[in-house]
Write a protein that holds these residues in place. Structure first.
Motif, PDB file in Angstrom:
ATOM      1  N   ARG A 156      -0.316   2.315  12.023  1.00  0.00           N
ATOM      2  CA  ARG A 156      -0.121   2.383  10.476  1.00  0.00           C
ATOM      3  C   ARG A 156       0.592   2.869   9.802  1.00  0.00           C
ATOM      4  O   ARG A 156       0.838   2.189   8.998  1.00  0.00           O
ATOM      5  N   SER A 157       1.651   4.034  10.331  1.00  0.00           N
ATOM      6  CA  SER A 157       2.612   3.837   8.817  1.00  0.00           C
ATOM      7  C   SER A 157       3.664   2.877   9.554  1.00  0.00           C
ATOM      8  O   SER A 157       4.302   2.060   8.501  1.00  0.00           O
ATOM      9  N   THR A 201       2.412  -0.422   6.683  1.00  0.00           N
ATOM     10  CA  THR A 201       2.183   0.078   5.035  1.00  0.00           C
ATOM     11  C   THR A 201       3.596   0.617   5.054  1.00  0.00           C
ATOM     12  O   THR A 201       4.185   0.406   4.301  1.00  0.00           O
ATOM     13  N   SER A 206      -1.354   6.049   3.957  1.00  0.00           N
ATOM     14  CA  SER A 206      -2.714   6.224   3.887  1.00  0.00           C
ATOM     15  C   SER A 206      -2.706   7.089   3.569  1.00  0.00           C
ATOM     16  O   SER A 206      -2.358   8.510   4.071  1.00  0.00           O
ATOM     17  N   ASP A 256      -4.309   3.002  -1.350  1.00  0.00           N
ATOM     18  CA  ASP A 256      -3.871   4.361  -0.166  1.00  0.00           C
ATOM     19  C   ASP A 256      -5.077   2.933   0.872  1.00  0.00           C
ATOM     20  O   ASP A 256      -5.070   3.764   2.270  1.00  0.00           O
ATOM     21  N   THR A 257      -5.263   1.712   0.898  1.00  0.00           N
ATOM     22  CA  THR A 257      -6.122   1.057   1.270  1.00  0.00           C
ATOM     23  C   THR A 257      -4.750   0.536   2.417  1.00  0.00           C
ATOM     24  O   THR A 257      -4.275  -0.468   2.422  1.00  0.00           O
ATOM     25  N   SER A 258      -5.209   0.603   3.583  1.00  0.00           N
ATOM     26  CA  SER A 258      -4.195   0.082   4.557  1.00  0.00           C
ATOM     27  C   SER A 258      -3.956  -1.069   5.038  1.00  0.00           C
ATOM     28  O   SER A 258      -5.489  -1.606   5.249  1.00  0.00           O
ATOM     29  N   THR A 317      -7.365  -1.066   8.181  1.00  0.00           N
ATOM     30  CA  THR A 317      -8.292  -0.088   7.201  1.00  0.00           C
ATOM     31  C   THR A 317      -9.724  -1.476   8.477  1.00  0.00           C
ATOM     32  O   THR A 317     -10.096  -1.982   7.206  1.00  0.00           O
ATOM     33  N   SER A 359       0.646  -1.166  -0.083  1.00  0.00           N
ATOM     34  CA  SER A 359       0.371  -0.418  -0.135  1.00  0.00           C
ATOM     35  C   SER A 359       1.315   1.162  -0.445  1.00  0.00           C
ATOM     36  O   SER A 359       1.790   0.796   0.585  1.00  0.00           O
ATOM     37  N   SER A 419       4.700  -3.245   4.445  1.00  0.00           N
ATOM     38  CA  SER A 419       4.569  -3.480   3.029  1.00  0.00           C
ATOM     39  C   SER A 419       5.355  -3.291   1.713  1.00  0.00           C
ATOM     40  O   SER A 419       5.277  -3.602   0.666  1.00  0.00           O
TER      41      SER A 419
END
Length: 276
Positions: free
Chosen positions: A213-214, A217, A193, A239-241, A244, A190, A220
Motif C-alpha cells: 500500500r505504501s 501510494t 492512506s 486517502d483512497t489507496s 483499498t 492518492s 501514484s
C-alpha cells in the motif's frame, strides 16, 4: 464517442479505484471528444478493456459500483512463496473474461492497448490487435494489474510480467496512433492512506499489505516531469489507496465524481489548448 477532436486517453494505474476511470470516460464523452484508440494500465486496463469491448458507460458505472473487489483477494503464503503473490489472480481473470465474453484483441473495433511491465528489464510490454491479435483481452488485463505481492507474477513468452503502473511516463506518453493524435494520460494520485493497521492471526500478511500500500501510494505521487505536464491530468483521490479492496458505496461514488469533474474542468483548458 462522437466529436471532431481526436484524442487518445491513457487510463493509467488506479488499482481498485475503477469508478474514477468511468468518470473520466464520461467526462470525455460530455466534452464531445472522439477516440478510437485507448490505452489501459493496471486498474485502468479493466475499464479500458470493458469500454473497448462495447460495454456502455452506464453499465460500466453500475459494474464499478456493485463489484466487491475483495472477492479477488487471496491470503496464501504458499502462493506468495511459489508464485510471488498472495493470490494467483485466477478468480479475477475468470471474472473479467466473463465480462468480456471471452473476446480476443482481433475481435475489438476500438484499438485497445494494454500495458504491463517486464520485471526483469523494467520495459513496457504492450498487448494490442497488432501485437497479440489472438490473445484473450482478459489475459492481458490480468498481466497489467499484477500488483506486486497482492497478485502473482505472470510469465508470457520469455518475460515475467507485473503491474504496468510502475512504468515511467515516457513509456506511456508516446505517439500511439502514429499521426500525432494528442495523448492524455490520466493519473490517479492518492495521499497517505488513513487506513490503520489491525492485528490478525497471520501478521506477515498485514505487514506485506501495508508495504505494498505504501509502495503503490508513493508511485501514484511520483513527480510529473515538465515535458509531460501538458499531457497529464492528475485525479486526486484523497486517502483512497490503489489497494483499498473494501471500498464503500460512498467512496466509489466520490471516485466517479472526482474523475468526471476533473476531466471536464481540466482537459479543455490544459491539454487541448496546448496540443491544438
Amino acid at each position: 464517442m462522437g466529436g471532431n477532436k481526436q484524442v487518445l486517453p491513457i487510463l493509467a494505474g488506479g488499482g481498485t479505484r475503477l469508478p474514477a476511470h468511468v468518470g473520466i470516460l464520461k467526462g470525455l464523452e460530455d466534452l464531445n471528444l472522439s477516440f478510437d484508440h485507448l490505452v489501459g494500465v493496471s486498474g485502468g486496463s479493466i475499464v479500458a478493456a470493458l469500454y473497448a469491448a462495447g460495454k456502455p458507460l452506464q453499465e460500466l458505472y453500475t459494474l464499478a459500483l456493485e463489484t466487491k473487489f475483495n472477492q479477488f483477494l487471496g491470503q496464501s503464503l504458499i502462493t506468495l512463496i511459489s508464485k510471488g503473490g498472495l493470490s494467483t489472480g485466477k478468480v479475477f481473470e475468470e471474472w473479467i473474461d466473463d465480462q468480456l465474453r471471452g473476446i480476443c484483441f482481433k475481435d475489438l473495433d476500438t484499438n485497445l492497448y494494454i500495458v504491463a511491465s517486464d520485471v526483469a528489464t523494467g520495459e513496457p510490454v504492450v498487448f494490442s490487435k497488432q501485437e497479440s491479435p489472438d490473445l484473450k483481452v482478459s489475459k492481458a488485463v490480468r498481466f497489467s494489474m499484477s500488483i506486486p505481492i497482492i497478485f502473482s507474477f505472470n510469465e508470457y513468452q520469455d518475460r515475467i510480467l507485473v503491474d504496468g503502473s510502475i512504468l515511467s511516463e515516457d513509456a506511456l506518453l508516446r505517439d500511439w496512433v502514429g499521426d500525432g493524435t494528442p495523448a492524455i494520460c490520466f493519473r490517479l494520485r492518492s495521499s497517505a492512506s488513513g487506513e490503520r493497521y489491525s492485528k490478525s492471526s497471520i501478521p506477515i500478511i498485514n505487514y506485506l499489505t501495508l508495504l505494498i500500500r505504501s509502495f503503490m501510494t508513493t508511485m501514484s505521487r511520483e513527480y510529473v516531469h515538465d515535458e509531460f505536464w501538458h499531457n497529464t491530468v492528475v485525479i486526486e483521490t484523497g486517502d483512497t489507496s490503489p489497494i483499498t479492496f473494501n471500498l464503500s458505496q460512498q467512496q466509489k461514488e466520490a471516485l466517479y465524481e472526482i474523475g468526471y469533474r476533473t476531466t471536464v474542468e481540466v482537459v479543455p483548458n490544459k491539454v487541448l489548448f496546448h496540443s491544438s
